[in-house]
Scaffold this active site. Structure first.
Site, PDB file in Angstrom:
ATOM      1  N   SER A 429       0.831  -1.205   0.000  1.00 40.73           N
ATOM      2  CA  SER A 429       0.000   0.000   0.000  1.00 40.73           C
ATOM      3  C   SER A 429       0.867   1.258   0.000  1.00 40.73           C
ATOM      4  O   SER A 429       1.617   1.484  -0.937  1.00 40.73           O
ATOM      5  CB  SER A 429      -0.957  -0.043   1.195  1.00 40.73           C
ATOM      6  N   ASP A 621      -9.543  -4.922  -5.006  1.00 35.60           N
ATOM      7  CA  ASP A 621      -8.983  -3.750  -4.332  1.00 35.60           C
ATOM      8  C   ASP A 621      -9.341  -2.487  -5.102  1.00 35.60           C
ATOM      9  O   ASP A 621      -9.244  -2.452  -6.327  1.00 35.60           O
ATOM     10  CB  ASP A 621      -7.469  -3.909  -4.248  1.00 35.60           C
ATOM     11  N   HIS A 651      -7.903  -5.281  -0.027  1.00 36.99           N
ATOM     12  CA  HIS A 651      -6.720  -4.470   0.209  1.00 36.99           C
ATOM     13  C   HIS A 651      -6.168  -4.797   1.598  1.00 36.99           C
ATOM     14  O   HIS A 651      -6.904  -4.982   2.548  1.00 36.99           O
ATOM     15  CB  HIS A 651      -7.108  -2.988   0.130  1.00 36.99           C
TER      16      HIS A 651
END
Length: 704
Positions: A429, A621, A651
Site C-alpha cells: 500500500s 482492491d 486491500h
C-alpha cells in the site's frame, strides 16, 4: 459461469420465488409476504436492466488488461462484484421458493436478507452506469479519468448522497473469500463500537474495552451496524482512524499476534542518529556523494527501524549495532547473553521493508507477523523502516526518512547480517509507494538502486481521479472513499497546523496521539530532489482543500434527495439515497501530482533505470487500477515489470496472512517474487502457472 447463464438463472429464480410468494395471498402471514414479494420483483427488474450493461463491459474489458495472460482491471472487477451479489441472491431466492410455505419459514429474517441484497444490487447498478460514462469518456486503454472535474467530481457528489449502509450490514464482505467474512464482521463491529465511544477520554485500550461491552447490539442488528459504519467512515476525523488502526500496536493485541507468528533470533528496534552519509556513485564508485539526514519540516532527526532475522548472523551481535538498539516498553529488545553469541555468516541478500497504513498509521510492529515468516522462508535479514506518519509529518518527511534508511542500510549492511550483494525493497500500500519513490530518488542522486522491488497493492496515484476500481470505495469496508481522502489530505499536508519548530515526531511517538501540528508550509525544508522536479507542480501547499457537504448548494443533492447530474442514469432509475449526507474534503493541492507522491504521473526519464518491479495486486482492491496502469507505463518505456492479480482478497491482505489459507497463499506469492530478485532470475524467465488462489501473473522484460 457464462454471463448469459448468470442472468438467466437470476431471472428464473426470481420468477419461481414470485410465483411461490404470490400463492400466499389470503393465508397467514400474507401481509409479511407482500414486502418480500415486492423485493423479489424489484430484484428481477434490476437484473433485467443490468444484463445488457454487464454484457457490454464483458465485450470490451479485456482491452484494459495489462496483457492477455493477466486478466485484471476495474471494469472486470465491477462485473465480478455484480456476479457475486447475484450469486447470493440466487441462493437466497431458491431457498425462498422452496420453503416460503413452511411453518418454520422466517419471513422477517428472509425479507431483511433480500432487502439488503436488493439494495446492494441497486447501488451496484448505479456504479456500473457511472463506469459506462468513464468507459465512453476515456481514451482506449486508459483507466483513469483525465478530465478536470467531470466524472471524478461526479463520483464524489454521488458518494456523499448515495446509501452505503447496505454493504456493511447483512451484505458485509459478500465479494470476498468466505473465509474472511467473519473477520471483516469483527473489524466492522469493533470499528463502529469504537466510533460510538470515541471522544470519551479513554486510552486506546480503554476505548477498546468499553467498545467490547457496547458491541452486542451491532452483532444482533446488522442494519444498525451498517448505518453506524456509514456515519463514522464519512464523518469521523483522522485522529479516530489513527487511534483505531493503531490498536494493533497495543501490548495485548501485539502479544496475541506474537503467539501466532514465527519465532526469530533477532527482533531489534533501532534508532539511527541523523548523521550525513557518504556513498559511492553507481556510475563511478571512485566518486562519492553526500546523503543528508531527513530535514523536512523540523530539521534533522533520527530514523527508527526494526531488524528482523530468523538466523542470528555476524554483525547483528556487534557492539556498534547494540548501541543503536532501543527499548520497547518493558520488554527487552535482545535476549540475555545475546552479545556473547557468535552469529552465522553474513547473508548475501538484504530485504528492506516499508510498511503500509495509508501514510498515517501503524509501524513495523503491526507488520512483524508476516515479516517474521518472510525472514524464515527467505532466510535473509529484514530491515523495516518506521518512518514518521502524517498528518504530523506530511510529505516529504516519510520519503526522506525511507531514503536515508535505504542509504544507511547500504553503508552498514554488515551490521544487519548481510553483504548486500542483492537488495530488494518490499512494501504494501503506502509502503509500496515508498518503495517506488525511494528507488526514483536513488536514480536521481546517482546512488545504487535496489536489485528489485516487490510492491503489494501499491498506491501509485494519490490524485482524486476516478477509475472503475476506485468506484469500489463506495462498498469497500476497508478502504471507503471518505477515509481514503483523509489519508491523502494528511500526507499532502492539508490536515496540519503550525507548531514550534524543531519538533520531531516519529512513527512510534505518533501512535495513539491526536492530530499534532507542524509548520504551516508543508514544503519548508523539503528535499532538494523533491524541489527540483522539472515541470512538477506540488512543491507548494498554498492550495486549499475543497469541502463538499450538505451546505454546499448544488454539490450533492437537490431538495428531493436526488443528486444533480442524474443524466448519468437512465430515465426512471435513481440509486438509493442516504438520510444524512457525508462531508468529504476533496484533496486540492498540486502536491498530489508530484511524481514523488504519485509515481504514476512521473515522466518517463524518472522511471528509466528502475530495477525490475514486481507488482502484486488484488482484483477486489479499489487500488487495482493503480497497479495495472503503472505496470503498463513501465512496460511501455521498456522497463522490466511483472504484474500478479490475486482474486477474492481485500486491500491489506498481507496483514491478514494468518487468517486463512487464501491470504497465506497470497503472502507466499509475495515471498516468491522477492526470492526471484534474490536469485537473480530475469523477469522473462519467471512466468508462473496460475495457482488455486486464482492468480493471474504476467512478466515483461526490458526491450533495451
Amino acid at each position: 459461469m457464462d454471463q448469459k447463464l448468470v442472468f438467466s438463472a437470476l431471472e428464473t429464480v426470481c420468477q419461481e420465488a414470485i410465483s411461490a410468494l404470490s400463492t400466499s395471498a389470503g393465508k397467514p402471514r400474507a401481509d409479511s409476504m407482500t414486502r418480500l414479494l415486492e423485493l423479489m420483483r424489484q430484484t428481477q427488474e434490476h437484473g433485467r436492466a443490468l444484463q445488457p450493461v454487464a454484457s457490454g463491459f464483458a465485450a470490451v474489458y479485456h482491452h484494459y488488461d495489462f496483457d492477455p495472460q493477466t486478466p485484471g482491471n476495474g471494469y472486470r472487477t465491477l462485473v465480478k462484484v455484480l456476479r457475486s451479489c447475484i450469486f447470493h441472491i440466487i441462493q437466497k431466492g431458491r431457498y425462498i421458493a422452496a420453503n416460503c410455505h413452511s411453518p418454520f419459514f422466517r419471513v422477517e429474517h428472509n425479507t431483511g436478507e433480500v432487502e439488503a441484497y436488493c439494495s446492494a444490487l441497486c447501488q451496484l447498478r448505479a456504479l456500473l452506469y457511472l463506469a459506462q460514462r468513464l468507459l465512453s469518456d476515456n481514451e482506449h486503454g486508459q483507466l483513469y479519468s483525465q478530465e478536470e472535474g467531470g466524472l471524478s467530481e461526479k463520483f464524489v457528489q454521488e458518494y456523499i448522497s448515495m446509501h452505503k449502509a447496505c454493504f456493511y450490514g447483512r451484505c458485509l464482505g459478500f465479494q470476498f473469500s468466505p473465509s474472511l467474512r467473519p473477520f471483516l464482521q469483527t473489524v466492522v463491529i469493533s470499528m463502529v463500537s469504537c466510533g460510538e465511544n470515541y471522544r470519551t477520554q479513554q486510552s486506546g485500550f480503554g476505548m477498546a474495552a468499553l467498545s467490547f461491552f457496547t458491541s452486542g447490539k451491532y452483532v444482533m442488528d446488522p442494519e444498525l451496524r451498517g448505518a453506524e459504519f456509514e456515519r463514522i467512515t464519512q464523518n469521523l476525523d483522522m485522529s479516530f482512524w489513527k487511534s483505531f488502526w493503531n490498536l494493533t500496536e497495543t501490548e495485548l493485541l501485539s502479544g496475541l499476534a506474537k503467539m501466532s507468528s514465527n519465532q526469530v533470533q533477532v527482533n531489534m528496534a533501532l534508532t539511527v542518529p541523523p548523521n550525513p552519509l557518504t556513498l559511492p556513485l553507481a556510475s563511478d564508485p571512485t566518486l562519492t556523494t553526500t546523503v543528508p539526514p531527513p530535514l523536512a519540516h523540523w530539521g534533522p532527526g533520527p530514523v527508527h527501524m526494526r531488524l528482523i532475522s530468523y538466523t542470528l548472523r555476524q554483525g547483528q551481535v556487534s557492539k556498534e549495532l547494540l548501541e543503536l538498539c532501543r527499548s520497547e516498553g518493558t520488554s527487552r529488545s535482545l535476549p540475555a547473553g545475546f552479545h556473547l553469541q557468535k552469529g552465522a555468516d553474513l547473508s548475501p541478500c538484504l530485504l528492506i521493508h516499508f510498511h503500509g497504513g495509508g501514510f498515517v498509521a501503524q509501524t513495523s510492529k503491526s507488520h512483524a507477523s508476516y515479516l517474521k515468516s518472510w525472514s524464515k522462508d527467505l532466510d535473509v535479514p529484514i530491515l523495516s523502516v518506521d518512518y514518521s506518519l502524517a498528518p504530523e509529518a506530511p510529505f516529504p518527511r516519510a520519503l526522506e526518512e525511507c531514503f536515508y534508511a535505504y542509504c544507511w542500510a547500504l553503508q552498514n549492511c554488515h551490521l544487519l547480517g548481510s553483504t548486500a550483494e542483492r537488495v530488494c525493497l518490499a512494501g504494501d500500500s503506502a509502503g509500496g509507494n515508498l518503495c517506488l519513490t525511494v528507488s526514483m530518488r536513488a536514480l536521481t542522486q546517482g546512488i545504487r538502486v535496489p536489485d528489485g522491488i516487490m510492491a503489494a497493492y501499491p498506491a501509485t496515484l494519490l490524485t482524486t481521479d476516478a477509475s472503475p476500481s476506485r468506484l469500489l470505495t463506495l462498498i469497500d469496508p476497508l478502504l471507503p472513499l471518505g477515509v481514503l481522502y483523509k489519508c491523502i489530505n494528511a500526507y499532502a499536508g492539508l490536515d496540519i497546523q503550525a507548531v514550534q519548530g524543531g519538533l520531531q515526531i516519529s512513527a512510534l511517538t505518533a501512535v495513539g496521539q491526536d492530530t499534532a501540528v507542524l509548520t504551516s508550509d508543508v514544503t519548508e525544508g523539503a528535499s532538494s530532489s523533491a524541489q527540483s522536479v522539472p515541470d512538477c507542480p506540488g512543491s507548494s501547499s498554498s492550495s486549499q482543500a475543497s469541502s463538499i457537504s450538505t451546505q454546499s448548494p448544488g454539490s450533492a443533492a437537490s431538495a428531493d434527495g436526488t443528486a444533480e447530474g442524474s443524466r448519468d442514469f437512465p430515465d426512471g432509475f435513481q440509486p438509493l439515497r442516504s438520510g444524512s449526507l457525508a462531508k468529504i474534503q476533496t484533496p486540492r493541492t498540486p502536491i498530489i501530482k508530484n511524481p514523488y507522491v504519485s509515481p504514476l504521473l512521473a515522466p518517463d526519464h524518472m522511471l528509466r533505470g528502475l530495477p525490475p518491479v514486481y507488482l502484486v495486486a488484488s482484483a477486489l482492491d479499489a487500488l487495482l487500477d493503480d497497479s495495472v496502469m503503472f505496470a503498463k507505463k513501465l512496460r511501455n518505456i521498456g522497463q522490466p515489470v511483472s504484474l500478479t492479480v490475486i482474486e477474492d482478497l481485500p486491500h491489506g491482505f498481507l496483514s491478514l496472512s494468518k487468517l486463512s489459507k487464501e491470504t497465506q497463499d497470497a503472502s507466499d506469492i509475495c515471498v516468491a517474487r522477492i526470492r526471484e530478485v534474490f536469485q537473480q532470475n530475469p523477469l522473462s524467465d519467471t512466468n508462473k502457472q496460475p495457482r488455486k488462489l486464482s492468480v493471474t501473473s504476467s512478466n515483461h522484460s526490458s526491450t533495451d
